[in-house]
Design a protein around this motif. Structure first.
Motif, PDB file in Angstrom:
ATOM      1  N   UNK A 137      41.052  56.694  13.671  1.00  0.00           N
ATOM      2  CA  UNK A 137      39.351  56.555  13.428  1.00  0.00           C
ATOM      3  C   UNK A 137      39.155  54.525  13.682  1.00  0.00           C
ATOM      4  N   UNK A 138      40.197  53.690  13.183  1.00  0.00           N
ATOM      5  CA  UNK A 138      39.632  52.598  13.363  1.00  0.00           C
ATOM      6  C   UNK A 138      40.098  52.258  14.932  1.00  0.00           C
ATOM      7  N   UNK A 139      40.392  52.345  15.678  1.00  0.00           N
ATOM      8  CA  UNK A 139      40.334  52.423  17.140  1.00  0.00           C
ATOM      9  C   UNK A 139      39.145  53.018  17.346  1.00  0.00           C
ATOM     10  N   UNK A 140      38.591  54.319  17.301  1.00  0.00           N
ATOM     11  CA  UNK A 140      37.471  54.674  17.379  1.00  0.00           C
ATOM     12  C   UNK A 140      36.515  54.071  17.259  1.00  0.00           C
ATOM     13  N   UNK A 141      36.389  53.051  16.208  1.00  0.00           N
ATOM     14  CA  UNK A 141      35.819  52.054  16.025  1.00  0.00           C
ATOM     15  C   UNK A 141      35.306  51.044  16.364  1.00  0.00           C
ATOM     16  N   UNK A 142      36.804  50.425  17.109  1.00  0.00           N
ATOM     17  CA  UNK A 142      36.903  49.102  17.856  1.00  0.00           C
ATOM     18  C   UNK A 142      36.287  49.614  19.198  1.00  0.00           C
ATOM     19  N   UNK A 143      36.371  50.620  20.036  1.00  0.00           N
ATOM     20  CA  UNK A 143      36.023  51.089  20.730  1.00  0.00           C
ATOM     21  C   UNK A 143      34.493  51.433  21.266  1.00  0.00           C
ATOM     22  N   UNK A 144      33.649  51.980  20.055  1.00  0.00           N
ATOM     23  CA  UNK A 144      32.511  51.688  20.042  1.00  0.00           C
ATOM     24  C   UNK A 144      31.932  50.473  20.110  1.00  0.00           C
ATOM     25  N   UNK A 145      32.557  49.346  18.736  1.00  0.00           N
ATOM     26  CA  UNK A 145      31.929  48.744  19.110  1.00  0.00           C
ATOM     27  C   UNK A 145      31.608  47.356  20.276  1.00  0.00           C
ATOM     28  N   UNK A 146      33.108  47.901  21.152  1.00  0.00           N
ATOM     29  CA  UNK A 146      33.275  47.021  22.207  1.00  0.00           C
ATOM     30  C   UNK A 146      32.123  47.090  22.730  1.00  0.00           C
ATOM     31  N   UNK A 147      32.304  48.420  22.693  1.00  0.00           N
ATOM     32  CA  UNK A 147      31.066  49.184  23.764  1.00  0.00           C
ATOM     33  C   UNK A 147      29.291  48.851  23.332  1.00  0.00           C
TER      34      UNK A 147
END
Length: 587
Positions: A421-431
């Protein structure tokens, strides 16, 4: 009154203007024709006589060269005699009556075979002398030769010859003059010096070399050596027949013009005009000639010159008349041309020229009407092209954005399934950062810094998705940061490097991103050390014959936006990686 006449003249037809101009010019031409003819005639005759003098000097120079060339060849034949070589080489042991007789016999045969030689003197290294002289015996020794000012020059010739007047001071006889041909004799086997040869060419031989040239012409010739010594002269020409001022001018030009140059000047002697000419030869000699103007030539050519002169004059005057007429036409047209050139810069202005009611005025009115119509038409075309280009860029960019978005959602879905989930958060923020920068409030261009930030956001997404797949290497020139470029040109290329370069290699790879500021463009480079591209596929990419949306779309967008002024180059080697270079013009 003057103003009224000028106004009426402006309203005249062009044909009428031509007649008026030509009439005025014809009156002037008749007045000037006599004066011009006299000057033309004098100039032509001076040129003809000077050309004749040049030909005479050049012929004399050629004959002198031939004379020296013949003596040189004859001397080589003599020096190639082995018996002669042995006597000179062993002069300390073999100098006796027999050896001297043998050498003298060779020298006698040498002189008899060449009538232009009066004497030959040969010295071996031991001071022994062998000679044959048709005239008066000349008393000098080997030591006298070594003490001359030209001995160093002779040694530098290394077996070649030098030419000196009267042996360069070895012998001075008031009643005789010679040109001395001097060379060091080298051994045929060791090429070491074995002696010195002095060959004297008499004054008669030199005179005969140009006797036939001057015999039938009233031409006086003088020949001087490099030290200004009078070698020979014909008829009445001596150094004192030339005035001191002219001699200084001659020497000045001789120094400035260099070898082989011809110089002449005119001089009046006893009521007759002469051309005094000189030519500097390769031997550093000066040939001087005095050539008279030919009265017969003047009389035979005078009528032809008059006819040619009048025809030439009439042509020139007619041409001047046409120039004057054309100027009255071209001045208004020049303003039209300036206006036309201004159109190239987008300036559409009507032309206002001071004309009457002639053809130029009608042309001006038609042009002004045309300018108005063209201006309206271009504005309409530019508007249509702007709308078309905007639509094309939007279509290409719309193809690229979904392409990236699909890949991003694919990465997010994989991470969500894995529970990261942390990586999903980082990806969405980067996106989000990626789309915030790439959208850029609808702008087509963004700064290089913003473009790099977009790429960094994209790489953050992929580094989370593909852990330990690649390492980012960035070399950024800060001077490039604020330059404006078309947005989303680096991200598709970086995406290709990862998916088609690094990922298929199944090992950790490197992504290289660089920016440089060149003279008139910004250079953006994306590279990888992945699998590379085959030559056939590379050629297809360069021809835009590829199914890939990212790279092909970027190339098309750059070409459309920068009107073909940008460059995108793809370099790759199978197994070693790929480098893509983009050059974007600053202006």
């Amino acid at each position: 009154m003057r103003y009224k006449i000028m106004e009426k003249f402006k309203d005249c037809k062009i044909g009428t203007k031509i007649i008026i101009y030509y009439f005025i010019i014809s009156v002037i031409s008749i007045t000037l024709s006599t004066f011009i003819y006299q000057n033309i005639n004098k100039r032509i005759m001076t040129k003809k006589v000077s050309e004749m003098a040049v030909q005479t000097l050049q012929t004399i120079d050629s004959n002198l060269k031939l004379l020296i060339y013949t003596v040189n060849n004859e001397s080589k034949i003599l020096l190639s005699n082995l018996h002669f070589q042995n006597i000179l080489k062993n002069g300390d042991e073999r100098f006796n009556y027999n050896s001297q007789t043998a050498v003298n016999r060779y020298l006698t045969e040498f002189i008899q075979s060449n009538m232009s030689i009066s004497s030959v003197y040969v010295f071996d290294n031991y001071g022994n002398r062998y000679f044959v002289d048709k005239k008066v015996y000349k008393s000098f020794s080997l030591n006298d030769i070594k003490n001359t000012y030209w001995y160093d020059e002779l040694q530098k010739a290394q077996g070649g010859y030098i030419i000196k007047f009267n042996g360069g001071g070895l012998f001075n006889q008031a009643d005789q003059k010679f040109v001395s041909f001097i060379r060091i004799i080298n051994d045929l086997e060791s090429q070491k010096p074995t002696g010195i040869m002095v060959i004297n060419i008499p004054e008669d031989a030199i005179s005969n070399s140009f006797k036939n040239i001057t015999g039938n012409n009233d031409v006086d010739i003088m020949l001087k050596d490099e030290n200004d010594n009078d070698i020979i002269h014909s008829k009445e020409l001596t150094e004192y027949s030339i005035s001191e001022d002219i001699k200084k001018n001659l020497k000045k030009n001789l120094k400035n013009e260099g070898k082989g140059d011809h110089y002449y000047f005119t001089e009046r002697v006893n009521g007759n005009n002469y051309i005094i000419s000189y030519l500097k030869t390769n031997l550093n000699w000066t040939i001087i000639s005095k050539v008279p103007f030919s009265e017969i030539s003047k009389q035979s050519n005078i009528y032809m010159l008059v006819i040619l002169g009048m025809l030439l004059l009439s042509g020139i005057m007619s041409f001047l008349g046409l120039i004057l007429v054309s100027s009255s036409i071209t001045k208004p047209i020049d303003k039209l041309i300036k206006s036309m050139r201004a159109v190239e810069n987008g300036e559409f202005k009507k032309v206002s020229v001071g004309t009457g009611n002639d053809e130029i005025a009608k042309l001006k009115n038609v042009y002004n009407t045309m300018i108005c119509k063209i201006e309206n038409l271009i504005e309409q075309i530019m508007l249509e092209q702007k709308i078309k280009r905007k639509a094309e860029l939007n279509v290409l960019q719309a193809q690229i954005k979904p392409h990236f978005l699909y890949n991003s959602f694919d990465a997010i879905s994989c991470l969500a399934l894995e529970g990261k989930n942390d990586d999903v958060y980082k990806i969405i923020k980067a996106l989000g950062n990626f789309y915030r920068t790439s959208l850029s409030n609808g702008r087509e261009v963004i700064s290089v810094r913003e473009e790099l930030q977009t790429v960094k956001s994209y790489l953050t997404i992929l580094q989370i998705r593909y852990e330990n797949l690649f390492v980012i290497n960035m070399d950024i020139d800060d001077r490039c940061d604020e330059y404006k470029i078309l947005k989303l040109v680096l991200q598709p290329i970086v995406e290709n490097s990862i998916y088609h370069g690094i990922k298929p290699s199944r090992r950790m790879g490197n992504i290289f991103i660089s920016t440089y500021l060149k003279n008139d463009y910004v250079e953006l480079i994306v590279g990888d050390d992945g699998v590379g591209i085959s030559e056939d596929k590379l050629n297809s990419i360069r021809k835009l014959n590829t199914a890939g949306i990212g790279l092909r779309g970027t190339m098309e967008r750059l070409n459309i936006f920068y009107n073909g002024k940008s460059k995108l180059e793809v370099e790759s080697k199978l197994g070693f990686g790929t480098k893509v270079t983009i050059r974007i013009p600053i202006k």
